[in-house]
Design a protein around this motif. Structure first.
Motif, PDB file in Angstrom:
ATOM      1  N   ARG A   1       0.857  -1.179   0.000  1.00  0.00           N
ATOM      2  CA  ARG A   1       0.000   0.000   0.000  1.00  0.00           C
ATOM      3  C   ARG A   1       0.897   1.233   0.000  1.00  0.00           C
ATOM      4  NH1 ARG A   1      -3.444  -1.956   4.207  1.00  0.00           N
ATOM      5  NH2 ARG A   1      -3.346   0.034   5.303  1.00  0.00           N
ATOM      6  N   VAL A   2       0.814   2.020  -1.064  1.00  0.00           N
ATOM      7  CA  VAL A   2       1.634   3.226  -1.214  1.00  0.00           C
ATOM      8  C   VAL A   2       0.719   4.405  -1.500  1.00  0.00           C
ATOM      9  CG1 VAL A   2       3.486   4.324  -2.513  1.00  0.00           C
ATOM     10  CG2 VAL A   2       3.567   1.878  -2.125  1.00  0.00           C
ATOM     11  N   ASN A   3       0.897   5.488  -0.757  1.00  0.00           N
ATOM     12  CA  ASN A   3       0.118   6.712  -0.985  1.00  0.00           C
ATOM     13  C   ASN A   3       1.045   7.820  -1.454  1.00  0.00           C
ATOM     14  OD1 ASN A   3      -2.322   5.596   0.038  1.00  0.00           O
ATOM     15  ND2 ASN A   3      -1.566   5.929   2.123  1.00  0.00           N
ATOM     16  N   SER A   4       0.574   8.585  -2.419  1.00  0.00           N
ATOM     17  CA  SER A   4       1.294   9.785  -2.836  1.00  0.00           C
ATOM     18  C   SER A   4       0.815  10.935  -1.954  1.00  0.00           C
ATOM     19  CB  SER A   4       0.994  10.088  -4.306  1.00  0.00           C
ATOM     20  OG  SER A   4       1.682  11.253  -4.696  1.00  0.00           O
ATOM     21  N   LEU A   5       1.761  11.645  -1.321  1.00  0.00           N
ATOM     22  CA  LEU A   5       1.391  12.653  -0.321  1.00  0.00           C
ATOM     23  C   LEU A   5       1.236  14.052  -0.896  1.00  0.00           C
ATOM     24  CD1 LEU A   5       3.588  11.519   2.700  1.00  0.00           C
ATOM     25  CD2 LEU A   5       1.147  11.153   2.345  1.00  0.00           C
ATOM     26  N   MET A   6       1.723  14.269  -2.125  1.00  0.00           N
ATOM     27  CA  MET A   6       1.557  15.583  -2.737  1.00  0.00           C
ATOM     28  C   MET A   6       1.609  15.439  -4.252  1.00  0.00           C
ATOM     29  SD  MET A   6       5.218  17.336  -1.782  1.00  0.00           S
ATOM     30  CE  MET A   6       5.283  18.598  -3.055  1.00  0.00           C
ATOM     31  N   PRO A   7       1.050  16.405  -4.983  1.00  0.00           N
ATOM     32  CA  PRO A   7       1.110  16.330  -6.452  1.00  0.00           C
ATOM     33  C   PRO A   7       2.547  16.231  -6.932  1.00  0.00           C
ATOM     34  CG  PRO A   7      -0.363  18.104  -5.748  1.00  0.00           C
ATOM     35  CD  PRO A   7       0.334  17.609  -4.515  1.00  0.00           C
ATOM     36  N   VAL A   8       2.762  15.495  -8.005  1.00  0.00           N
ATOM     37  CA  VAL A   8       4.110  15.283  -8.530  1.00  0.00           C
ATOM     38  C   VAL A   8       4.675  16.602  -9.048  1.00  0.00           C
ATOM     39  CG1 VAL A   8       5.483  14.044 -10.246  1.00  0.00           C
ATOM     40  CG2 VAL A   8       3.573  12.893  -9.121  1.00  0.00           C
ATOM     41  N   LEU A   9       5.907  16.926  -8.608  1.00  0.00           N
ATOM     42  CA  LEU A   9       6.577  18.134  -9.100  1.00  0.00           C
ATOM     43  C   LEU A   9       7.319  17.804 -10.388  1.00  0.00           C
ATOM     44  CD1 LEU A   9       8.245  19.635  -5.885  1.00  0.00           C
ATOM     45  CD2 LEU A   9       6.045  20.218  -6.877  1.00  0.00           C
ATOM     46  N   HIS A  10       7.675  18.821 -11.139  1.00  0.00           N
ATOM     47  CA  HIS A  10       8.472  18.616 -12.355  1.00  0.00           C
ATOM     48  C   HIS A  10       9.958  18.835 -12.084  1.00  0.00           C
ATOM     49  CE1 HIS A  10       4.861  18.112 -14.654  1.00  0.00           C
ATOM     50  NE2 HIS A  10       4.396  19.246 -14.173  1.00  0.00           N
ATOM     51  N   LYS A  11      10.304  18.887 -10.802  1.00  0.00           N
ATOM     52  CA  LYS A  11      11.701  19.029 -10.378  1.00  0.00           C
ATOM     53  C   LYS A  11      11.977  18.002  -9.274  1.00  0.00           C
ATOM     54  CE  LYS A  11      13.175  22.992 -12.420  1.00  0.00           C
ATOM     55  NZ  LYS A  11      14.466  23.203 -13.069  1.00  0.00           N
ATOM     56  N   PRO A  12      13.237  17.600  -9.070  1.00  0.00           N
ATOM     57  CA  PRO A  12      13.539  16.627  -8.022  1.00  0.00           C
ATOM     58  C   PRO A  12      13.196  17.123  -6.624  1.00  0.00           C
ATOM     59  CG  PRO A  12      15.384  16.832  -9.544  1.00  0.00           C
ATOM     60  CD  PRO A  12      14.423  17.925  -9.896  1.00  0.00           C
TER      61      PRO A  12
END
Length: 347
Positions: A308-319
């Protein structure tokens, strides 16, 4: 309450970020270390409301400590002291005031040009700390153990690796594990007079650098390594010939990992692909009866769909280079010169 994400532009690429622990109150102060700037620095920040009626907390700089070179790692040696490594081969021990965070950081020790190619500088690529001791690694393939109480180098393994070392972790006081640019993992017994590792094994089949290594907070024999390809490898050091489990995780390299300090079943990771993930480690452990009727916990290769993996914030276009959590708050630092605060994280 839903998870909230709040970003603040700070005009510096952030390579490391760390909450400053407090004894009896919720912490609001943190460190950042910058890189790729004309003059890099370690800053102390506080989160504060600009308006009493607002719940939004904005970071404000309390003090700044200029540093030559890029900040490559920040780790606590004590509650008010940090070890800092830089790309010019230096390591510093700095202290923050317990009572007044606006007081400038105080330098306790400095190990100058600790990592080098003779007269030429090279990067101290990472370090780890354990009860006042510091282990440092560098592009020169050397390992040094520093005693922060005396300000001395207590152990040096100069030709530890022919490749640039990328990551390091204390297993216990007498053992450290390193990962190099080709994905070779080596365990070193620092009591030994030999410059040869006690054990060595591969991160994976392809030659991918081990970008970060941590061990499980309650099961120190379980080691996790993040790779340049974005995968997560796990070992049980009791059978250390190959990873017990290898998970294809992020789309690009894993930059930092942290177990939640109050819940070891929660693992947080961030990556070059601009992702911050929360992993449920409970799905990755399995208990079996061992030969002497003891419970053995290990990481299974099968049943990976149960992760079970949750993404905690919208994906950025930078590292996203760094993260650090304290209770329900997570700080992240990124290449887009912003600091992100994730609030209401359920742990």
């Amino acid at each position: 309450m839903p998870v909230e994400v709040q970003g603040t532009f700070v005009s510096q690429k952030i390579n490391k970020i760390r909450w400053i622990p407090e004894e009896y109150v919720e912490t609001t102060c943190f460190f950042t270390g910058s890189y790729d700037d004309y003059e890099n620095s370690i800053k102390v920040w506080t989160l504060e409301n600009s308006n009493e009626d607002e719940e939004i907390e904005y970071p404000r700089t309390l003090s700044e400590f200029p540093v030559a070179g890029d900040i490559t790692e920040i780790k606590f040696t004590e509650k008010t002291r940090i070890a800092v490594s830089t790309s010019n081969g230096d390591v510093r021990l700095l202290e923050v005031s317990t009572y007044d965070k606006e007081t400038p950081l105080r330098e306790i020790h400095k190990w100058k040009n600790l990592h080098n190619y003779g007269s030429d500088q090279c990067s101290c690529s990472s370090l780890d700390t354990l009860d006042g001791d510091v282990v440092t690694i560098g592009e020169d393939g050397a390992i040094h153990i520093l005693n922060t109480r005396r300000g001395q180098v207590s152990v040096s393994i100069s030709g530890a690796d022919s490749c640039s070392l990328h990551s390091v972790c204390f297993i216990k006081h007498t053992e450290v594990i390193t990962g190099n640019i080709r994905g070779h993992m080596k365990i070193w017994d620092i009591r030994s007079n030999s410059n040869k590792p006690a054990a060595s094994f591969l991160l994976a089949g392809d030659e991918m650098a081990a970008t970060c290594i941590i061990n499980h907070p309650t099961q120190p024999h379980i080691i996790l390594a993040g790779s340049e390809s974005g995968s997560l490898a796990m070992w049980d050091l009791r059978v250390n010939s190959f990873p017990t489990s290898l998970l294809n995780a992020h789309a690009a390299g894993v930059t930092e990992m942290q177990f939640h300090p109050e819940n070891p079943q929660k693992l947080l990771t961030c990556s070059v692909s601009g992702e911050v993930w929360d992993w449920n480690m409970q799905a990755m452990t399995k208990s079996t009866m061992g030969t002497e009727h003891q419970i053995t916990t290990w990481m299974p290769l099968e049943d990976q769909n149960a992760m079970r993996v949750n993404s905690l914030m919208p994906v950025l276009h930078k590292p996203i280079n760094t993260l650090h959590c304290n209770k329900g708050k997570i700080l992240c630092g990124a290449d887009n010169e912003a600091i992100y605060l994730i609030k209401n994280f359920k742990y």
